[in-house]
Design an enzyme around this catalytic site. Sequence first.
Site, PDB file in Angstrom:
ATOM      1  CG  MET A  95      26.786   2.843 -14.600  1.00 17.59           C
ATOM      2  SD  MET A  95      27.747   3.846 -15.758  1.00 17.59           S
ATOM      3  CE  MET A  95      29.257   2.894 -15.839  1.00 17.59           C
ATOM      4  CB  SER A 117      33.886  -4.035 -17.476  1.00 12.32           C
ATOM      5  OG  SER A 117      32.734  -3.226 -17.647  1.00 12.32           O
ATOM      6  CG  HIS A 152      33.123  -5.521 -13.334  1.00  7.56           C
ATOM      7  ND1 HIS A 152      33.291  -5.537 -11.963  1.00  7.56           N
ATOM      8  CD2 HIS A 152      32.856  -4.223 -13.658  1.00  7.56           C
ATOM      9  CE1 HIS A 152      33.140  -4.313 -11.486  1.00  7.56           C
ATOM     10  NE2 HIS A 152      32.874  -3.493 -12.494  1.00  7.56           N
ATOM     11  CG  HIS A 169      30.868  -1.578  -9.811  1.00  9.20           C
ATOM     12  ND1 HIS A 169      31.753  -0.882 -10.615  1.00  9.20           N
ATOM     13  CD2 HIS A 169      30.698  -0.820  -8.697  1.00  9.20           C
ATOM     14  CE1 HIS A 169      32.095   0.237 -10.017  1.00  9.20           C
ATOM     15  NE2 HIS A 169      31.462   0.309  -8.857  1.00  9.20           N
ATOM     16  CG  MET A 223      29.104   2.490 -10.223  1.00  7.55           C
ATOM     17  SD  MET A 223      29.934   2.556 -11.822  1.00  7.55           S
ATOM     18  CE  MET A 223      29.479   0.957 -12.464  1.00  7.55           C
ATOM     19  CG  MET A 243      35.485   3.113  -8.038  1.00  5.34           C
ATOM     20  SD  MET A 243      35.049   1.835  -9.253  1.00  5.34           S
ATOM     21  CE  MET A 243      35.237   2.708 -10.798  1.00  5.34           C
ATOM     22  CG  ASP A 263      30.691  -1.591 -14.791  1.00 11.12           C
ATOM     23  OD1 ASP A 263      31.045  -1.514 -13.601  1.00 11.12           O
ATOM     24  OD2 ASP A 263      31.483  -1.818 -15.733  1.00 11.12           O
ATOM     25  CG  ASP A 297      35.818  -0.961 -12.258  1.00 17.42           C
ATOM     26  OD1 ASP A 297      36.131  -0.924 -13.466  1.00 17.42           O
ATOM     27  OD2 ASP A 297      34.633  -0.964 -11.865  1.00 17.42           O
TER      28      ASP A 297
HETATM   29  C1  DX5 Z   1      33.529   2.576 -14.737  1.00 13.33           C
HETATM   30  C2  DX5 Z   1      33.118   1.135 -14.622  1.00 13.33           C
HETATM   31  C3  DX5 Z   1      34.147   0.219 -15.162  1.00 13.33           C
HETATM   32  C4  DX5 Z   1      34.438   0.355 -16.632  1.00 13.33           C
HETATM   33  C5  DX5 Z   1      35.908   0.110 -16.820  1.00 13.33           C
HETATM   34  O1  DX5 Z   1      32.569   3.365 -14.160  1.00 13.33           O
HETATM   35  O2  DX5 Z   1      32.872   0.784 -13.285  1.00 13.33           O
HETATM   36  O3  DX5 Z   1      33.890  -1.146 -14.812  1.00 13.33           O
HETATM   37  O4  DX5 Z   1      33.719  -0.529 -17.422  1.00 13.33           O
HETATM   38  O5  DX5 Z   1      36.238   0.381 -18.141  1.00 13.33           O
HETATM   39  P1  DX5 Z   1      37.733   0.522 -18.650  1.00 13.33           P
HETATM   40  O6  DX5 Z   1      38.424  -0.780 -18.313  1.00 13.33           O
HETATM   41  O7  DX5 Z   1      37.571   0.730 -20.116  1.00 13.33           O
HETATM   42  O8  DX5 Z   1      38.332   1.672 -17.927  1.00 13.33           O
HETATM   43 ZN    ZN Z   2      32.801  -1.397 -12.618  1.00 18.34          ZN
END
Ligand code: DX5
Ligand code: ZN
Length: 216
Positions: free
Chosen positions: A37, A8, A33, A66, A68, A137, A35, A175
């Site tokens: 948000m 990620s 990956h 991903h 979110m 998750m 993320d 994840d």
């Molecule tokens: C959390 C994200 C993850 C995050 C995971 O909301 O979706 O992808 O980056 O990070 P680690 O591996 O540090 O838990």
């Molecule tokens: Zn993620």
Amino acid sequence: MKTIIAPSILSADFARLADEIKKVTDAGAEYIHIDVMDGTFVPNITLGSPVVKCIRPTSKAVFDVHLMTEHPETHVESFAKAGADIITFHAEVARHANRITQQIHSLGCKAGIAINPSTSLAAVEELLEYVDMILVMTVNPGFGGQKFISSMLDKIRRLSKMLADKNLQRDIEVDGGINAETSKLVRDAGANVLVAGSAIYESADVATAIKNIRGE
Ligand code: DX5
Ligand code: ZN
């Protein structure tokens, strides 16, 4: 199924994104990956499709986006056009999830459905045949570096069984909180796509971190 490692970039240095991506793909990671948000579905704001468009020409890795975000259907097209290969959205915010899977596929991407730790598998049961991947998750989304929620192991096992009972082969992605220890537990439970942010990017030896997560 072969284990796929998806670092990620949330934990990467955003000032040097192309180098940070190369570092993990040179070390054997298959996916990147990404993320996304929106500051509403989850508290933080990370990055948007213009960033994906900028990094796309720098890497041949599978871009695993991903989302979110609230209203995922309004973002799917821009991420697909920016170069996403897989687009995963959350069941909690999808009013017409089946239609969103069609939208994602019509743009030439694979579709994933994600569920938060508190969301039951029932939320995705009717979608299993229409998606390529289910993202379980293993932390509450929003931040990197959180602790793995171990009760998710049973959920992964139940999802594997549900897929087997329906004779469906689908990727199970996990994840959050994945490291050398928890990776073994999730692999044994049936997950095959492993996202890891801090365990990879905060390691001094990225190649070894990736091998350990893969279980080599
Ligand atoms: C959390 C994200 C993850 C995050 C995971 O909301 O979706 O992808 O980056 O990070 P680690 O591996 O540090 O838990
Ligand atoms: Zn993620």
